[in-house]
Design a protein around this motif. Structure first.
Motif, PDB file in Angstrom:
ATOM      1  N   SER A 100       0.815  -1.224   0.000  1.00 50.33           N
ATOM      2  CA  SER A 100       0.000   0.000   0.000  1.00 50.33           C
ATOM      3  C   SER A 100       0.847   1.271   0.000  1.00 50.33           C
ATOM      4  N   GLY A 101       2.024   1.191   0.592  1.00 47.59           N
ATOM      5  CA  GLY A 101       2.843   2.388   0.736  1.00 47.59           C
ATOM      6  C   GLY A 101       2.355   3.300   1.852  1.00 47.59           C
ATOM      7  N   GLN A 102       1.367   2.841   2.604  1.00 45.85           N
ATOM      8  CA  GLN A 102       0.808   3.602   3.725  1.00 45.85           C
ATOM      9  C   GLN A 102       1.347   3.015   5.026  1.00 45.85           C
ATOM     10  N   ALA A 103       2.098   3.808   5.756  1.00 40.68           N
ATOM     11  CA  ALA A 103       2.726   3.349   6.995  1.00 40.68           C
ATOM     12  C   ALA A 103       1.938   3.883   8.191  1.00 40.68           C
ATOM     13  N   PRO A 104       1.198   3.022   8.885  1.00 40.29           N
ATOM     14  CA  PRO A 104       0.504   3.482  10.093  1.00 40.29           C
ATOM     15  C   PRO A 104       1.514   4.028  11.110  1.00 40.29           C
ATOM     16  N   ASP A 105       1.111   5.101  11.804  1.00 37.18           N
ATOM     17  CA  ASP A 105       2.034   5.759  12.739  1.00 37.18           C
ATOM     18  C   ASP A 105       2.659   4.797  13.741  1.00 37.18           C
ATOM     19  N   GLN A 106       1.869   3.854  14.290  1.00 36.39           N
ATOM     20  CA  GLN A 106       2.408   2.971  15.313  1.00 36.39           C
ATOM     21  C   GLN A 106       3.454   1.995  14.759  1.00 36.39           C
TER      22      GLN A 106
END
Length: 158
Positions: A100-106
């Motif tokens: 996805s290329g989306q890195a969740p903050d945690q």
């Protein structure tokens, strides 16, 4: 097998892994021109140590077959990057985030550990395992590169 044949195998594996010649060169500490010449069969000689570095990055051994040691790089990488943190990133989660290329903050610290500390052959194989026809390895490598720049990671190969 001669150097030109090995170069052809390296080219195929590099493309399959979604890596540019520039990536492999940086990871192995060589120039892009050397990788280009190796892949095109025009390189006359390359020492064992340098050739082994290139092949290790791509998960090849001197017989240009997959070594049997690493079964699931996603599992190894997920376990490794979760060691120091309370939140555990599973192999499936890592695969999804890579695609996805989306890195969740945690999970940003986990991904920074992947970029900075995880052995490059493990990262390259994990990328190949996470890749799908819709999200090829090359796109995942772009995600890694973007994160590395955004977070200013220490490893300079990105």
């Amino acid at each position: 097998m001669n150097l030109a044949q090995i170069g052809g195998e390296i080219h195929s594996k590099r493309i399959q892994a979604g890596l540019l010649q520039e990536h492999v060169a940086k990871f192995a500490g060589l120039s892009r021109v050397t990788i280009n010449q190796l892949e095109n069969g025009t390189l006359k000689d390359l020492g064992y140590t340098k050739l082994k570095a290139v092949m290790d990055i791509l998960g090849l051994d001197m017989e240009t077959v997959q070594p049997s040691g690493l079964k699931s790089a996603l599992t190894v990488a997920a376990r490794s990057i979760s060691t120091s943190y309370r939140d555990v990133m599973t192999p499936d989660m890592l695969s999804m985030v890579l695609r996805s290329g989306q890195a969740p903050d945690q999970f940003q610290p986990h991904l920074m550990a992947l970029l900075d500390e995880t052995p490059l052959p493990v990262v390259v194989k994990a990328v190949a395992e996470a890749a799908t026809p819709d999200v090829p390895a090359k796109k995942i490598m772009k995600h890694l590169s973007q994160w590395a720049k955004q977070w200013k990671v220490c490893r300079t190969v990105w």
